[in-house]
Design a protein around this motif. Structure first.
Motif, PDB file in Angstrom:
ATOM      1  N   UNK A  89       0.838  -1.202   0.000  1.00 19.25           N
ATOM      2  CA  UNK A  89       0.000   0.000   0.000  1.00 19.25           C
ATOM      3  C   UNK A  89       0.870   1.250   0.000  1.00 19.25           C
ATOM      4  N   UNK A  90       1.974   1.194   0.777  1.00 19.47           N
ATOM      5  CA  UNK A  90       2.911   2.311   0.863  1.00 19.47           C
ATOM      6  C   UNK A  90       4.335   1.784   0.732  1.00 19.47           C
ATOM      7  N   UNK A  91       5.196   2.532   0.066  1.00 21.13           N
ATOM      8  CA  UNK A  91       6.628   2.255   0.027  1.00 21.13           C
ATOM      9  C   UNK A  91       7.343   3.428   0.699  1.00 21.13           C
ATOM     10  N   UNK A  92       8.263   3.110   1.610  1.00 25.20           N
ATOM     11  CA  UNK A  92       8.918   4.174   2.362  1.00 25.20           C
ATOM     12  C   UNK A  92      10.278   3.726   2.870  1.00 25.20           C
ATOM     13  N   UNK A 105       2.374  12.827  10.321  1.00 22.62           N
ATOM     14  CA  UNK A 105       1.332  12.121   9.578  1.00 22.62           C
ATOM     15  C   UNK A 105       1.907  11.545   8.288  1.00 22.62           C
ATOM     16  N   UNK A 106       1.528  10.308   7.929  1.00 23.39           N
ATOM     17  CA  UNK A 106       1.985   9.750   6.644  1.00 23.39           C
ATOM     18  C   UNK A 106       1.680  10.650   5.463  1.00 23.39           C
ATOM     19  N   UNK A 107       0.518  11.305   5.470  1.00 26.73           N
ATOM     20  CA  UNK A 107       0.149  12.164   4.342  1.00 26.73           C
ATOM     21  C   UNK A 107       1.135  13.313   4.160  1.00 26.73           C
ATOM     22  N   UNK A 108       1.724  13.800   5.256  1.00 25.76           N
ATOM     23  CA  UNK A 108       2.718  14.866   5.156  1.00 25.76           C
ATOM     24  C   UNK A 108       3.931  14.396   4.364  1.00 25.76           C
ATOM     25  N   UNK A 109       4.380  13.167   4.639  1.00 25.12           N
ATOM     26  CA  UNK A 109       5.557  12.648   3.945  1.00 25.12           C
ATOM     27  C   UNK A 109       5.230  12.207   2.529  1.00 25.12           C
ATOM     28  N   UNK A 162       5.459  15.389   0.736  1.00 27.73           N
ATOM     29  CA  UNK A 162       6.860  15.803   0.635  1.00 27.73           C
ATOM     30  C   UNK A 162       7.641  14.980  -0.386  1.00 27.73           C
ATOM     31  N   UNK A 163       7.020  13.926  -0.899  1.00 28.09           N
ATOM     32  CA  UNK A 163       7.691  13.083  -1.867  1.00 28.09           C
ATOM     33  C   UNK A 163       8.554  12.003  -1.269  1.00 28.09           C
ATOM     34  N   UNK A 164       8.397  11.727   0.033  1.00 28.45           N
ATOM     35  CA  UNK A 164       9.203  10.704   0.705  1.00 28.45           C
ATOM     36  C   UNK A 164       8.534   9.340   0.712  1.00 28.45           C
ATOM     37  N   UNK A 165       7.209   9.314   0.728  1.00 31.71           N
ATOM     38  CA  UNK A 165       6.455   8.055   0.772  1.00 31.71           C
ATOM     39  C   UNK A 165       5.631   7.946  -0.503  1.00 31.71           C
ATOM     40  N   UNK A 166       5.599   6.747  -1.061  1.00 31.82           N
ATOM     41  CA  UNK A 166       4.810   6.497  -2.266  1.00 31.82           C
ATOM     42  C   UNK A 166       3.584   5.666  -1.918  1.00 31.82           C
ATOM     43  N   UNK A 167       2.415   6.166  -2.276  1.00 33.61           N
ATOM     44  CA  UNK A 167       1.168   5.424  -2.087  1.00 33.61           C
ATOM     45  C   UNK A 167       0.833   4.692  -3.378  1.00 33.61           C
ATOM     46  N   UNK A 168       0.448   3.415  -3.261  1.00 35.35           N
ATOM     47  CA  UNK A 168       0.221   2.580  -4.438  1.00 35.35           C
ATOM     48  C   UNK A 168      -1.254   2.397  -4.789  1.00 35.35           C
ATOM     49  N   UNK A 169      -2.154   2.847  -3.916  1.00 35.53           N
ATOM     50  CA  UNK A 169      -3.571   2.663  -4.246  1.00 35.53           C
ATOM     51  C   UNK A 169      -4.390   3.775  -3.610  1.00 35.53           C
ATOM     52  N   UNK A 170      -5.541   4.106  -4.203  1.00 34.27           N
ATOM     53  CA  UNK A 170      -6.420   5.116  -3.605  1.00 34.27           C
ATOM     54  C   UNK A 170      -6.862   4.670  -2.201  1.00 34.27           C
ATOM     55  N   UNK A 171      -6.899   5.594  -1.314  1.00 35.13           N
ATOM     56  CA  UNK A 171      -7.340   5.293   0.044  1.00 35.13           C
ATOM     57  C   UNK A 171      -6.227   4.890   0.976  1.00 35.13           C
ATOM     58  N   UNK A 172      -5.045   4.557   0.442  1.00 31.45           N
ATOM     59  CA  UNK A 172      -3.947   4.107   1.311  1.00 31.45           C
ATOM     60  C   UNK A 172      -3.463   5.221   2.232  1.00 31.45           C
TER      61      UNK A 172
END
Length: 368
Positions: free
Chosen positions: A314-317, A331-335, A338-348
């Motif tokens: 769901x997330x790569x970090x 918060x994960x959404x902050x990162x 910021x381009x540090x965490x990649x979300x792989x699906x809607x809602x993750x």
């Protein structure tokens, strides 16, 4: 320090060092976890840029794992150094400066509000000197740190020998001790009165918001004071909102404090408490240790279970970003933004924010 590591030349000359303290770290949900506090890290100027620091840090992380530890923490002297070793900023602190002539606390607008009662309603405040109340400070701090996420234990030996910074050290300080209705100490403020008529508060420790408010009212009540400075306030602390004049509280010195490094992702995620049910697959990259793992985090009824998985992430970090998320201060959404965490699906992202949210923001006062 409990443990110390030296880097030496082939001739046996020490050229680098890295030490560690043994602490307990309070996690979200109130559980306590052993955590090594990394300190006194340095390399002689003559041997810098030769890989000495990286070799020491890699060896140290291996030793911590061999001891069965899954968390390591530090205070970063330079933010650019320690992220590459897998540490991420996890708690934050700031300074609050209040001119005394504007330091009026507003009456509560919500009946029964916990932090807005008067000193008489919550107990009493007694003024002591630092030399008179070491045992009281140690006991109150220990009770406080067991309920505050992000707080570290302070070993008895530090209090006994006066190690570290005030109020642990024996440096001259006034101490305002708050006692509950039964006379039991449940809070304190350590402070010094400077020649410039500034009252500087090293730290304010309180078992609840009402005690903190009572101590703040006592500090604001000093005569011959122009300014009251709280050196360490959590970013979301309500004191500024309790001032009648919101602009009277000037915020400054906003900085990171405790940095966290996960050594065993499944054990670390299972150790903390959670406040929302759900499942999340995390793909965690640890480039410094040349490791990558994919983990399924499952949360039910406040307890987390984390196991390796082959499911799509769901997330790569990076492991340093997971350290920043771990205590709930970022918060994960902050990162993600910021381009540090990649979300792989809607809602993750929304699910990750809900899962890593905590009931109380992490804060650390301890210096080491």
């Amino acid at each position: 320090m409990d443990r110390n590591l030296f880097a030496v030349t082939a001739e046996g000359k020490p050229v680098g060092t890295a030490g560690a303290y043994s602490f307990e770290l309070t996690l979200p949900g109130g559980s306590l976890a052993p955590a090594s506090g990394i300190t006194c890290v340095g390399v002689l100027p003559s041997h810098r840029r030769r890989g000495v620091l990286s070799a020491m840090m890699r060896h140290q992380l291996g030793e911590l794992r061999d001891r069965g530890e899954f968390l390591s923490v530090l205070l970063a002297s330079e933010a650019l150094i320690y992220r590459r070793f897998g540490y991420g900023p996890a708690t934050y602190t700031r300074r609050l400066t209040v001119p005394r002539h504007r330091a009026l606390l507003a009456p509560p607008r919500a009946p029964g509000a916990s932090g807005a009662t008067t000193t008489g309603e919550t107990g009493s405040v007694e003024l002591l000197r630092r030399a008179e109340c070491g045992a009281i400070l140690e006991d109150v701090y220990d009770r406080y740190r067991r309920t505050q996420p992000g707080a570290l234990s302070r070993p008895h030996s530090w209090w006994a020998t006066g190690a570290g910074q005030p109020p642990i050290s024996a440096a001259p300080r006034y101490v305002a001790v708050h006692r509950d209705a039964d006379g039991v100490p449940d809070g304190y403020a350590s402070y010094v009165h400077g020649e410039d008529h500034t009252l500087t508060v090293d730290e304010t420790i309180a078992t609840d918001d009402a005690v903190f408010t009572a101590l703040a009212r006592f500090l604001f009540g000093h005569d011959l004071i122009s300014t009251v400075v709280f050196k360490h306030i959590a970013p979301d602390h309500p004191l500024r909102w309790q001032l009648t004049d919101f602009r009277a509280g000037e915020v400054g010195g906003d900085t990171d404090w405790l940095w966290v490094r996960l050594l065993d992702v499944p054990r670390a995620l299972a150790a903390r408490g959670w406040f929302t049910d759900g499942e999340l697959v995390l793909e965690v990259d640890d480039p410094f240790l040349d490791e990558r793992g994919r983990y399924l985090l499952t949360v039910r009824d406040g307890k987390g279970d984390c196991v390796p998985t082959d499911r799509e992430p769901d997330l790569s970090l990076d492991v340093s970003d997971l350290g920043s998320l771990y205590l709930g201060g970022t918060a994960p959404s902050t990162l993600v933004r910021a381009g540090h965490i990649r979300a792989h699906r809607p809602g993750a992202i929304a699910l990750a924010d809900a899962l890593f949210r905590t009931d109380r923001s992490p804060h650390c006062l301890h210096w080491f």
